[in-house]
Design an enzyme around this catalytic site. Structure first.
Site, PDB file in Angstrom:
ATOM      1  N   PRO A   1      -8.582  -2.909   5.796  1.00  0.00           N
ATOM      2  CA  PRO A   1      -7.301  -2.218   5.636  1.00  0.00           C
ATOM      3  C   PRO A   1      -6.514  -2.795   4.458  1.00  0.00           C
ATOM      4  CG  PRO A   1      -7.622  -2.963   7.906  1.00  0.00           C
ATOM      5  CD  PRO A   1      -8.673  -3.617   7.069  1.00  0.00           C
ATOM      6  N   ARG A   2      -5.795  -1.940   3.756  1.00  0.00           N
ATOM      7  CA  ARG A   2      -4.987  -2.401   2.625  1.00  0.00           C
ATOM      8  C   ARG A   2      -3.952  -3.412   3.078  1.00  0.00           C
ATOM      9  NH1 ARG A   2      -5.224  -2.861  -2.859  1.00  0.00           N
ATOM     10  NH2 ARG A   2      -3.155  -2.762  -3.804  1.00  0.00           N
TER      11      ARG A   2
ATOM     12  N   GLU B   1       0.572  -5.791 -12.149  1.00  0.00           N
ATOM     13  CA  GLU B   1       0.715  -5.967 -13.589  1.00  0.00           C
ATOM     14  C   GLU B   1       0.226  -7.346 -14.023  1.00  0.00           C
ATOM     15  OE1 GLU B   1       4.645  -5.197 -13.043  1.00  0.00           O
ATOM     16  OE2 GLU B   1       4.424  -3.031 -13.042  1.00  0.00           O
TER      17      GLU B   1
END
Length: 432
Positions: free
Chosen positions: A273-274, A66
């Site tokens: 990779p995340r 956010e």
């Protein structure tokens, strides 16, 4: 509007619980390496002076996604309001660090105060925001009502609530109406969410469909020195990137890469990779596929005999996007929800994605319609699409043109949203 009994009960609860929550939150921030000065921002004690003599516009977001989603909006509003200053608040050290690395001009970051009388009073007295813009689902009742009580103009942008949250608010219609009445404008991510906000007793004449701000995010940062090193190491090799992959997806990516090597033997895969803490697991998987690799976390550069470059670090994704015209975006072959495709097209690359993209469905669908993205459901489709883009120059050029056009369209949309907020929140005078 008169406060319902449930709001008074909530206020009483915050009075009782605030000391305990404050102790816990400050202790947590201190354990994560924050100074005492910064940790006490949770109590409304500012660690920086109020900036500038013009209007201060406060953005409040919860976490990393956010917070980052509004940086482009802050930048655009700052261009349109050259005398305004901005404050962004969030709740986690990770969000604070990432915001600090990408801070728009004339902006400061603070940790959000607790939703209690003392911290909020100190916070609002110090910062005196002319307008407050809340992001997604940040609906803290006392924060909202106390901010409004000061005469601050207020908006909710990128509004999004889960089905569970909507049901909880729907069971308390008077409370929901009292909290949501503070907003002069509510911009939702889509039509369904706009209707949901009205069903939750938000004032219908102040609710409108906006857009997913994450699909307008600021470009990811790049490191020119690192890019120069990598480009020197890889020379003219063709490259594709598999970014933000999750457990269960790397096997598909590596199977596709192994097949592609049969026709493009010097092809390099940059695998990101995340979660970098999965590095050992992914490295073992690469070795199991009989592929050679270099490890970014070791400081290694890819050699000519490396088939894979395992980029197991945080905060460097913008560099990997800059190196290739072809990016597969993970979190999408499995029902995870997908990741932000706009960050890819901002780097002028074509997007390949699996079908599970609920987090960015509107964005991906529009990109597919315009030719800026392709959906690949399995290893065969991924292999074909990567090969087609790498080997068919006309097809790749058309995809990249579509990507550039999509970025320009989103830039125009961001300008419209910024102008609407400036008008509704009565900030035009700060442009004089």
């Amino acid at each position: 509007m008169r406060a319902p009994p449930l709001f008074h009960l909530y206020v009483a609860a915050t009075v009782l619980l605030a000391p305990f929550v404050a102790w816990f939150e400050i202790r947590k921030l201190r354990r994560q390496g924050l100074s005492a000065l910064r940790a006490h921002e949770k109590m409304g004690h500012a660690s920086q002076p109020r900036i500038g003599s013009g209007n201060l516009i406060w953005f409040h977001a919860a976490s990393v996604g956010e917070s980052l989603s509004v940086l482009a909006l802050i930048t655009r509003m700052g261009e349109m309001l050259p005398r305004a200053h901005f404050l962004i608040t969030s709740g986690t050290p990770t969000s604070a660090k990432l915001v600090a690395d990408r801070m728009p001009p004339r902006t400061v970051h603070q940790f959000a105060p607790l939703d209690a009388g003392g911290p909020l009073t100190r916070f609002l007295h110090h910062w005196r925001p002319a307008a407050a813009i809340f992001v997604e689902s940040e609906l803290w009742p006392r924060m909202l009502r106390m901010t409004r009580a000061r005469g601050t103009m207020m908006a909710l942008v990128n509004a999004r609530l889960s089905a569970k949250s909507r049901a909880a608010w729907a069971r308390r219609p008077g409370f929901a109406a009292y909290v949501l009445d503070v907003f002069d404008l509510i911009l939702t991510q889509n039509d369904d969410m706009a209707q949901a906000m009205v069903d939750m007793h938000a004032p219908a004449d102040r609710v409108a469909r906006g857009s997913n701000l994450k699909s307008m995010s600021a470009p990811l940062p790049q490191n020119p020195a690192l890019l120069a090193q990598i480009r020197t190491a890889i020379k003219a090799r063709p490259i594709w990137v598999a970014a933000s992959t999750h457990k269960g997806e790397e096997t598909t990516v590596l199977d596709a890469h192994k097949t592609l090597l049969q026709t493009i033997p010097d092809l390099l895969l940059i695998l990101v990779p995340r979660h970098p803490d999965r590095s050992d697991e992914v490295a073992k998987l690469i070795a199991k596929h009989d592929l050679t690799y270099a490890l970014r976390s070791d400081g290694a550069l890819p050699r000519d005999d490396h088939a894979v470059y395992l980029a197991d670090t945080l905060g460097e994704l913008g560099n990997w996007y800059a190196l290739s015209d072809v990016v597969f975006l993970g979190g999408s072959l499995l029902p995870i929800g997908g990741h932000n495709p706009f960050e890819v097209v901002q780097s002028e690359a074509a997007v390949l994605s699996g079908p599970h993209v609920t987090n960015f469905a509107e964005t991906i669908n529009k990109m597919v319609e315009t030719g800026a993205a392709e959906i690949v459901a399995d290893v065969e489709a991924l292999t074909f699409s990567v090969g087609h883009l790498l080997q068919d120059g006309a097809h790749k050029a058309a995809s990249l043109r579509a990507a550039r056009a999509f970025v320009q369209g989103k830039s125009d949309e961001l300008t419209r949203i910024a102008a609407r907020l400036i008008h509704i929140l009565k900030l035009e005078d700060d442009n004089r």
